[in-house]
Design a protein around this motif. Sequence first.
Motif, PDB file in Angstrom:
ATOM      1  N   ASP A  69       0.830  -1.316  -0.080  1.00 32.28           N
ATOM      2  CA  ASP A  69      -0.123  -0.022   0.041  1.00 32.28           C
ATOM      3  C   ASP A  69       0.827   1.159   0.141  1.00 32.28           C
ATOM      4  OD1 ASP A  69      -3.106   0.712   1.545  1.00 32.28           O
ATOM      5  OD2 ASP A  69      -1.431   2.301   0.995  1.00 32.28           O
ATOM      6  N   GLU A  70       0.695   1.913  -1.223  1.00 33.08           N
ATOM      7  CA  GLU A  70       1.619   3.092  -1.340  1.00 33.08           C
ATOM      8  C   GLU A  70       1.408   4.235  -0.057  1.00 33.08           C
ATOM      9  OE1 GLU A  70       4.191   3.432  -3.186  1.00 33.08           O
ATOM     10  OE2 GLU A  70       3.836   1.349  -4.087  1.00 33.08           O
ATOM     11  N   PHE A  71       0.313   4.318   0.272  1.00 29.07           N
ATOM     12  CA  PHE A  71       0.167   5.207   1.314  1.00 29.07           C
ATOM     13  C   PHE A  71       0.545   4.977   2.582  1.00 29.07           C
ATOM     14  CE2 PHE A  71      -2.773   6.579   4.935  1.00 29.07           C
ATOM     15  CZ  PHE A  71      -2.559   8.033   4.802  1.00 29.07           C
ATOM     16  N   LEU A  72       0.463   3.637   2.973  1.00 26.89           N
ATOM     17  CA  LEU A  72       1.034   3.140   4.222  1.00 26.89           C
ATOM     18  C   LEU A  72       2.671   3.202   4.137  1.00 26.89           C
ATOM     19  CD1 LEU A  72      -1.020  -0.039   5.265  1.00 26.89           C
ATOM     20  CD2 LEU A  72      -1.108   2.496   6.305  1.00 26.89           C
ATOM     21  N   LYS A  73       3.252   2.740   3.009  1.00 26.44           N
ATOM     22  CA  LYS A  73       4.524   2.971   2.673  1.00 26.44           C
ATOM     23  C   LYS A  73       4.984   4.459   3.294  1.00 26.44           C
ATOM     24  CE  LYS A  73       5.938  -0.430  -0.661  1.00 26.44           C
ATOM     25  NZ  LYS A  73       6.115  -0.581  -1.932  1.00 26.44           N
ATOM     26  N   ALA A  74       4.401   5.387   2.556  1.00 26.72           N
ATOM     27  CA  ALA A  74       4.680   6.866   2.591  1.00 26.72           C
ATOM     28  C   ALA A  74       4.504   7.271   4.378  1.00 26.72           C
ATOM     29  CB  ALA A  74       3.866   7.686   1.860  1.00 26.72           C
ATOM     30  N   ASN A  75       3.378   6.628   4.904  1.00 30.99           N
ATOM     31  CA  ASN A  75       2.906   7.449   6.244  1.00 30.99           C
ATOM     32  C   ASN A  75       3.205   6.549   7.474  1.00 30.99           C
ATOM     33  OD1 ASN A  75       1.566   9.831   5.388  1.00 30.99           O
ATOM     34  ND2 ASN A  75       0.659   8.489   3.860  1.00 30.99           N
ATOM     35  N   CYS A  76       3.774   5.295   7.223  1.00 30.43           N
ATOM     36  CA  CYS A  76       3.751   4.369   8.465  1.00 30.43           C
ATOM     37  C   CYS A  76       5.472   4.732   8.855  1.00 30.43           C
ATOM     38  CB  CYS A  76       3.666   2.829   8.017  1.00 30.43           C
ATOM     39  SG  CYS A  76       3.784   2.081   9.586  1.00 30.43           S
TER      40      CYS A  76
END
Length: 365
Positions: A69-76
């Motif tokens: 998940d690109e969103f998680l990669k960037a925000n986790c």
Amino acid sequence: MKPFKVSWEKPESQSTKPSSRIQFNPLVDNGSLEWTGGLIQELGGTEKEKQGVLETLQKTYEHMTGLDDEFLKANCKNQNAQCAFWGSIGECDKNPSYMTKSCAPACQSCHLLIWENRCPAKEDLEETAAYGPGDLGSLFKKIREGVFDEYGPVEILSDDPFVVTFEKFLSEEECDALVELGYKIGYDRSTNTGPFDSFGNAERVVSNTRTSHNAWCKTELCTSDPTALAIMERISNVSGTPDHSYHEHLQMLKYETGQFYKPHHDFIAKHLEYNIGPRVLTFFLYLSDVEEGGGTRFTKLDGLTVTPKKGKALLWPSVKELDPLSVDERTEHEAMSVISGQKYAANAWIHMYEYKSEHDKGCTG
Ligand SMILES: O=C(O)CCC(=O)C(=O)O
Ligand SMILES: [Fe+2]
């Protein structure tokens, strides 16, 4: 997957202090700093601690590189430099409400940052409701009939909505013990519930409408304290919840001279979207007398004002008797300014559904 290689640097200033924490840079692949999972992590001082942190970082790396998940990669991101250390000593299980969100890479729990994954709606929620339509009326009837007179004298200050005080709900020693627990935890500047972020978490905002300090009875030190436990059980008995897991953790309050909480309602509409349901009742405990001022004033009940008295409890509903998922606007209230002396008190907010395990999962907003 490429092998995870690490190296670390020992800052000059710390080199002569073997027990000091050493800052750790996970260097990935051929020595370039590709990814840190948020903040650079500190290694423990001892060999054993270091080993634990390295193992956690290895698992973190595998977790992060496995995310699709690109969103998680960037925000986790690890939001504290000690996340990996805490993860290595079991804090992800012991303190999940903080760790799964704020140290998600270290706990390999990035997917749990998404509200629906972390807090799926309970299907049997209705069956677990502490109150149905009319139940608050039955509670009030029991109070009027003297069922809880052992905590009295009981005073009925308003019938509809009911506002009731129990003059001797707590002993002097119990009041002192709660105040003291507050000091051990630490009284911080009170905040209000602010806007909700993209993960569904409420921001806490310092506000000039609430100037007190408070301490939450959330940590082991307080949750397993015999006095705190006895008080929580008493509140549960009187309010008629299955047990005190339906209550928020006790919130101890400290007002200095001049401090107040402007008119507000304890009902928070957003709670209706969670598994905890609304705040149904407020059990408010006065832990000290106040030299002057500091009364609790109900703005829409002709300014009905309760004078603080050590050991007294004040009980009122935040919802309607016949429709207990809806706010009863009439119980808006304020903490009037302390004119002289100090005021100690505590809130116990009672929810419609089980609260504490949802809190531990980070599902209470
Ligand atoms: O301090 C008081 O008398 C009331 C406090 C209050 O309403 C609150 O903390 O929500
Ligand atoms: Fe309140």
